[in-house]
Write an enzyme that holds these catalytic residues in place. Structure first.
Site, PDB file in Angstrom:
ATOM      1  N   HIS A  45       0.876  -1.173   0.128  1.00 15.84           N
ATOM      2  CA  HIS A  45      -0.005  -0.018  -0.112  1.00 15.84           C
ATOM      3  C   HIS A  45       0.856   1.316  -0.182  1.00 15.84           C
ATOM      4  O   HIS A  45       0.368   2.275  -0.318  1.00 15.84           O
ATOM      5  CB  HIS A  45      -0.966  -0.125   1.267  1.00 15.84           C
ATOM      6  CG  HIS A  45      -0.197  -0.058   2.359  1.00 15.84           C
ATOM      7  ND1 HIS A  45       0.658  -0.775   3.016  1.00 15.84           N
ATOM      8  CD2 HIS A  45      -0.125   1.067   3.298  1.00 15.84           C
ATOM      9  CE1 HIS A  45       0.987  -0.654   4.156  1.00 15.84           C
ATOM     10  NE2 HIS A  45       0.839   0.708   4.506  1.00 15.84           N
ATOM     11  N   ARG A  46       2.155   1.254   0.455  1.00 17.11           N
ATOM     12  CA  ARG A  46       3.197   2.070   0.488  1.00 17.11           C
ATOM     13  C   ARG A  46       4.283   1.688  -0.262  1.00 17.11           C
ATOM     14  O   ARG A  46       4.507   0.307  -0.038  1.00 17.11           O
ATOM     15  CB  ARG A  46       3.595   2.681   1.882  1.00 17.11           C
ATOM     16  CG  ARG A  46       2.531   3.402   2.476  1.00 17.11           C
ATOM     17  CD  ARG A  46       2.661   4.803   2.408  1.00 17.11           C
ATOM     18  NE  ARG A  46       1.872   5.458   3.524  1.00 17.11           N
ATOM     19  CZ  ARG A  46       0.456   5.793   3.394  1.00 17.11           C
ATOM     20  NH1 ARG A  46      -0.127   5.563   1.958  1.00 17.11           N
ATOM     21  NH2 ARG A  46      -0.284   6.536   4.066  1.00 17.11           N
ATOM     22  N   LYS A  92       9.479  -2.852   2.744  1.00 14.91           N
ATOM     23  CA  LYS A  92      10.678  -2.912   3.360  1.00 14.91           C
ATOM     24  C   LYS A  92      10.933  -3.880   4.329  1.00 14.91           C
ATOM     25  O   LYS A  92       9.772  -4.386   4.984  1.00 14.91           O
ATOM     26  CB  LYS A  92      10.716  -1.607   3.981  1.00 14.91           C
ATOM     27  CG  LYS A  92      12.107  -1.140   4.841  1.00 14.91           C
ATOM     28  CD  LYS A  92      12.908  -0.757   3.773  1.00 14.91           C
ATOM     29  CE  LYS A  92      14.407  -0.322   4.333  1.00 14.91           C
ATOM     30  NZ  LYS A  92      15.320  -1.452   4.377  1.00 14.91           N
ATOM     31  N   LYS A 106       4.779  -2.847  11.909  1.00  9.57           N
ATOM     32  CA  LYS A 106       5.488  -2.032  12.555  1.00  9.57           C
ATOM     33  C   LYS A 106       5.782  -0.442  11.718  1.00  9.57           C
ATOM     34  O   LYS A 106       5.914   0.521  12.189  1.00  9.57           O
ATOM     35  CB  LYS A 106       6.768  -2.643  13.079  1.00  9.57           C
ATOM     36  CG  LYS A 106       7.906  -2.776  12.141  1.00  9.57           C
ATOM     37  CD  LYS A 106       8.972  -3.304  12.487  1.00  9.57           C
ATOM     38  CE  LYS A 106       9.171  -4.785  12.629  1.00  9.57           C
ATOM     39  NZ  LYS A 106      10.494  -5.377  13.016  1.00  9.57           N
ATOM     40  N   LYS A 145       9.926  -9.157   3.622  1.00  9.68           N
ATOM     41  CA  LYS A 145      10.953 -10.073   4.309  1.00  9.68           C
ATOM     42  C   LYS A 145      11.510 -10.913   3.408  1.00  9.68           C
ATOM     43  O   LYS A 145      10.870 -11.393   2.513  1.00  9.68           O
ATOM     44  CB  LYS A 145      10.350 -10.789   5.488  1.00  9.68           C
ATOM     45  CG  LYS A 145      11.561 -10.943   6.760  1.00  9.68           C
ATOM     46  CD  LYS A 145      11.743  -9.637   7.463  1.00  9.68           C
ATOM     47  CE  LYS A 145      12.638  -9.589   8.724  1.00  9.68           C
ATOM     48  NZ  LYS A 145      12.489  -8.661   9.481  1.00  9.68           N
ATOM     49  N   SER A 172      16.444   2.893   8.938  1.00 13.60           N
ATOM     50  CA  SER A 172      16.370   2.504   7.297  1.00 13.60           C
ATOM     51  C   SER A 172      15.914   3.580   6.601  1.00 13.60           C
ATOM     52  O   SER A 172      16.105   3.883   5.715  1.00 13.60           O
ATOM     53  CB  SER A 172      15.816   1.198   7.422  1.00 13.60           C
ATOM     54  OG  SER A 172      16.701   0.157   7.757  1.00 13.60           O
TER      55      SER A 172
HETATM   56  N1  GLU Z   1      15.238  -6.611   9.938  1.00 15.81           N
HETATM   57  C1  GLU Z   1      14.861  -5.488  10.805  1.00 15.81           C
HETATM   58  C2  GLU Z   1      13.410  -5.458  11.240  1.00 15.81           C
HETATM   59  O1  GLU Z   1      12.916  -6.497  11.582  1.00 15.81           O
HETATM   60  C3  GLU Z   1      15.169  -4.189   9.867  1.00 15.81           C
HETATM   61  C4  GLU Z   1      14.144  -4.062   8.650  1.00 15.81           C
HETATM   62  C5  GLU Z   1      14.694  -2.687   7.905  1.00 15.81           C
HETATM   63  O2  GLU Z   1      15.376  -1.949   8.336  1.00 15.81           O
HETATM   64  O3  GLU Z   1      14.138  -2.490   6.666  1.00 15.81           O
HETATM   65  O4  GLU Z   1      12.973  -4.657  11.502  1.00 15.81           O
END
Ligand code: GLU
Length: 474
Positions: free
Chosen positions: A68-69, A73, A97, A109, A366
């Site tokens: 949606h965005r 990430k 999150k 992920k 990040s």
């Molecule tokens: N692996 C980290 C997490 O679980 C960082 C994810 C990121 O910075 O994109 O939040």
């Protein structure tokens, strides 16, 4: 199956069950909750790499939970145990999150089945570059579509290899550095990313301890000063969280749990000293300033004020939840408390500060790194000296009036902000606001039984609004 061997729902189901409770507190149209809950797409890849003259096949995944965005990430995990269910659960947590802390990304992920300790650096580079190339080909690495970062088993070294592979294949993309985050600062990374998740945990706990009503709820009182902490996992996240809490907040680290055993000292374990010892001796066994225990998971059940599980999912399960004595569990890892264990702990009055909020510091920084890469300039480069000059003029104007500003204040005022100052300030602000929104929902909505449900409900609501406004849902 959890680490106790008892039958529990899978990690993904665990996340989804919390989702169901959270979405039932919202007024979502039929079908939208279902759509948000599930991963949008998962790419599975098997690829060969020649290691020492022998062909080895590797299997990996990149899951996109929400877009949606954009970009979506989330990190890439290297572990012999990683599987699609886990990658999908972790991708879902990324969506929640990011939404909760207003980081404008979807959730994704990746995972690769590999035990990195079994390979040389040279082989790991070869494997990482090949995996990255497969992901680049399908747009699962791209500054505007999908941006990985480290997770368990990976770090800034792997991110630098990924960035370099992307630049080699897309040399015409002027934003190539933004294809991955948590790169070394010399390769387009940002100051403060390494410690960001752990520092975010410390900022999150500080915010929790600013609210007496919430502290009382967990049968504690006062500030962080003198609180007894047990930390499970002394990786990047656990180490930095414990270090900051010890050095800046006066928390006493009474136990550290690692894969090769645990250490206990009610008077406190110096985290920096221990990390140095572990670096030299390749383990915590034999550390002279604490008692050693072979079976580290037993210490999860020791009496303490705060327990930080900072390793992996499912470490607090139906087999040990009833025996946990901590008053606050601060989820630095993703999914350390299973769905069933969560209910047992709730019953016992333990406050859980959930992963969807507490470990968001990593992705927050990040986000700052990604912005830095897109703007092609380091934060503070334009204004630092200007602000220094302005402040010097202010100091001079006040002192011309015959008033002396104390030296320590002059020192603070004189300095214009550098990149790390901006990063820390942005991270602190994000973590403060995140907890404030959770507690506000928790205290004002009677159907919201825990911080976890509050955090998820806020996140789902934001994702739903986004889909609705873009017209996906009428
Ligand atoms: N692996 C980290 C997490 O679980 C960082 C994810 C990121 O910075 O994109 O939040």
């Amino acid at each position: 199956m959890d680490s106790s061997g008892s039958k529990e729902v899978s990690f993904r189901q665990s996340v989804n069950l919390s989702f169901d409770i959270a979405s039932s507190t919202l007024d979502l149209p039929d079908g939208l909750a279902y759509y948000i809950k599930n991963n949008n797409h998962v790419f599975q890849i098997r690829f060969p790499v020649k290691i020492n003259g022998k062909l080895e096949s590797f299997i990996g995944w990149r899951a996109v939970h929400s877009d949606h965005r954009l970009p979506s990430k989330g990190g890439i995990r290297y572990s012999p145990l990683v599987n699609q269910d886990e990658v999908e659960a972790l991708a879902a947590l990324m969506s929640y999150k990011c939404a909760l802390v207003n980081v404008p990304f979807g959730g994704s992920k990746g995972g690769l089945v590999i035990d990195p300790s079994q390979y040389s650096e040279e082989s790991l580079e070869k494997i990482t570059r090949r995996f990255a190339f497969e992901l680049i080909k399908k747009d699962y690495i791209n500054p505007s579509i999908n941006v990985p970062a480290p997770d368990m088993g990976t770090g800034s070294r792997e991110m630098a290899w990924i960035a370099s592979t992307y630049a080699a294949h897309r040399p015409d993309d002027i934003d190539h550095l933004a294809c991955v985050t948590s790169k070394p600062p010399t390769q387009g990374g940002i100051q403060g990313r390494t410690e960001a998740t752990g520092l975010g945990v410390a900022f999150g706990l500080r915010e929790f301890f600013r609210h007496p009503e919430d502290i009382r709820l967990s049968n504690l009182e006062g500030t962080l000063e003198g609180k007894r902490l047990i930390v499970q996992g002394l990786g990047n996240v656990g180490y930095h969280a414990a270090k900051y809490l010890q050095e800046e907040d006066g928390v006493i680290v009474i136990a550290v749990l690692e894969y090769d055993g645990a250490l206990y000292n009610p008077k406190g374990i110096n985290i920096k000293e221990l990390a140095e010892y572990r670096r030299i001796h390749k383990g915590v066994k034999g550390f002279p300033h604490a008692e050693y225990f072979e079976n580290s998971s037993d210490l999860l059940e020791y009496d303490c004020d705060i327990l930080i599980p900072a390793a992996m999912e499912g470490v607090i399960h139906t087999g040990n939840a009833a025996k946990i004595k901590a008053r606050v569990i601060a989820e630095a890892a993703n999914g350390p408390v299973t769905f069933d264990a969560d209910a047992i702990l709730k019953e016992k009055g333990v406050s859980i500060i959930p992963d969807t909020y507490l470990n968001a510091g990593g992705v927050t920084v990040s986000y700052f790194e990604w912005i830095k890469n897109l703007s092609h300039i380091r934060f503070g480069r334009m204004q630092r000296r200007y602000e220094e000059k302005q402040n010097a003029a202010l100091i001079a104007a006040i002192e011309n009036e015959g008033k002396k500003i104390p030296d320590h204040l002059v020192k603070v005022l004189r300095q214009g902000p550098s990149e790390i100052d901006f990063v820390r300030s942005g991270l602190d602000d994000t973590m403060r606001e995140g907890f404030q929104s959770i507690r506000e929902r928790y205290w004002t909505n009677e159907n919201t039984a825990s911080y976890r449900i509050a955090a998820m409900a806020i996140a789902i609501e934001k994702i739903a609004v986004s889909y609705r406004e873009m017209g996906v849902y009428p």
